[in-house]
Enzyme design. Sequence first.
Site, PDB file in Angstrom:
ATOM      1  N   GLU A   1       0.635 -11.111  -5.406  1.00  0.00           N
ATOM      2  CA  GLU A   1       0.654 -11.233  -3.948  1.00  0.00           C
ATOM      3  C   GLU A   1      -0.158 -12.444  -3.549  1.00  0.00           C
ATOM      4  O   GLU A   1      -1.157 -12.764  -4.203  1.00  0.00           O
ATOM      5  CB  GLU A   1       0.005  -9.990  -3.318  1.00  0.00           C
ATOM      6  CG  GLU A   1       0.930  -8.825  -3.182  1.00  0.00           C
ATOM      7  CD  GLU A   1       0.219  -7.645  -2.541  1.00  0.00           C
ATOM      8  OE1 GLU A   1       0.688  -7.177  -1.504  1.00  0.00           O
ATOM      9  OE2 GLU A   1      -0.798  -7.202  -3.083  1.00  0.00           O
TER      10      GLU A   1
ATOM     11  N   ASP B   1      -1.730   1.540  -8.195  1.00  0.00           N
ATOM     12  CA  ASP B   1      -1.743   0.114  -8.526  1.00  0.00           C
ATOM     13  C   ASP B   1      -0.541  -0.294  -9.379  1.00  0.00           C
ATOM     14  O   ASP B   1       0.007  -1.382  -9.201  1.00  0.00           O
ATOM     15  CB  ASP B   1      -3.048  -0.247  -9.253  1.00  0.00           C
ATOM     16  CG  ASP B   1      -4.272   0.052  -8.399  1.00  0.00           C
ATOM     17  OD1 ASP B   1      -4.124   0.108  -7.158  1.00  0.00           O
ATOM     18  OD2 ASP B   1      -5.359   0.238  -8.964  1.00  0.00           O
TER      19      ASP B   1
ATOM     20  N   ASP C   1      -1.067  -6.582  -9.848  1.00  0.00           N
ATOM     21  CA  ASP C   1      -1.749  -6.173  -8.623  1.00  0.00           C
ATOM     22  C   ASP C   1      -3.238  -6.297  -8.889  1.00  0.00           C
ATOM     23  O   ASP C   1      -3.755  -5.675  -9.803  1.00  0.00           O
ATOM     24  CB  ASP C   1      -1.379  -4.719  -8.298  1.00  0.00           C
ATOM     25  CG  ASP C   1      -2.044  -4.242  -7.017  1.00  0.00           C
ATOM     26  OD1 ASP C   1      -1.847  -4.893  -5.977  1.00  0.00           O
ATOM     27  OD2 ASP C   1      -2.766  -3.229  -7.063  1.00  0.00           O
TER      28      ASP C   1
END
Length: 401
Positions: free
Chosen positions: A278, A359, A194
């Site tokens: 992501e 996170d 992340d």
Amino acid sequence: MVGSDAVQVRYRYRLYPAPGQQAALARAFGCARVVFNDCLRLRDACHEAGEKIADTAVQRRVVTLAKQTPERAWLGEVSSVVLVQACQDARRAYRNWFDSLSGKRKGRRAGHPKFRRKHGRQSIRLTRNGFSLHGGRLYVAKVGEIRVRWSRSLPSEPSSVTVIREPDGRYYASFVVERQAAPLPASAREVGIDVGLDRLAVTSDGEIIANPRFLRAKERHLARAQRALSRKAKGSANRAKARRRVAVLHRKVRETRLDHAHKTALRLVREDQAVYAEDLAVSGLACTRLAKSVHDAGWSQLLRLVEEKAVHYGRTFHRIGRFVPTSQVCSECGINDGPKPLSVRTWTCAECGAVHDRDVNAAINILAAGRADRLNACGGGVRPGSGLAAAGEAGTHRSAA
Ligand SMILES: [Zn+2]
């Protein structure tokens, strides 16, 4: 063009042009800039008038016909390869913007191509007919043989080169070369990452990768220099000096960040068979007002380097191409606990009582979503050596607490 196990990469070297060569390069940079900007203006005018214009017609008007006018006659002083490539660059920039408008191009919306500026970074792009390598020097048409500092050897014959003058006055050559992949032995580990603002990245194993501390200090110096520059009178000698200082500090920040990103990316790719992240365009973050700080934080740079190294070392890098509320879902029980403001660093799941680092929890969800994506892509089968497999078992991983 690219072999099955060869990848196109860029290799960059410092150049030391002699004073005469610097003057010749300055002419080439100026001509490339003018041609690029003329292309954009012409395409804008046609676009506004609702006319279609062929790429060949743009080049004819902006280069061939322009050379015959007194205002642009000096275009004849530089290699035509440079001018043609500037047309191509403008065409690509325009097409990206167009495809982005029409939705043909995915990802972050590309803005209208920017006009090149005299004080910014200058560059010319040359294909094989505009350059060659001679006894350790780089020969550029109508410039001469430029001295190169070969910090490492080229892995193959370059197909093109971009000669760059950075705003701080340094010159570089960036070669496009093919490099053979060098796969590493398989690893059983996989990781979700992340990326963040205050921390560069957090892994699903709970590791926190901070932005280097000395980067902060350099960024503060840069901000101070930028404020000083804005106070100087336009066109003054002091302004030129201040601009140069800003450019030097910019380079230091950029080099520090890049070096750290290279090391981080290499470590992640060496240790893990697969790295999941992501897709920033889909995550929605890149579209918000955070966008600028997003870029300053170097997320896209880190992910680009992970991707590049994964290809080289025979690893997998996968971006989750759909929106997953990674920071809202509990990685232990899978319940969506609702949105959390950025200020919330840790939270307790209302359903199962698990305590999460925001996170790390997101990184674990990214790992699970990435694995699910890959399982679907492989038709439900588990590839040997892909580590543990099924999605949804992410809760069994070490947590940060
Ligand atoms: Zn829970």
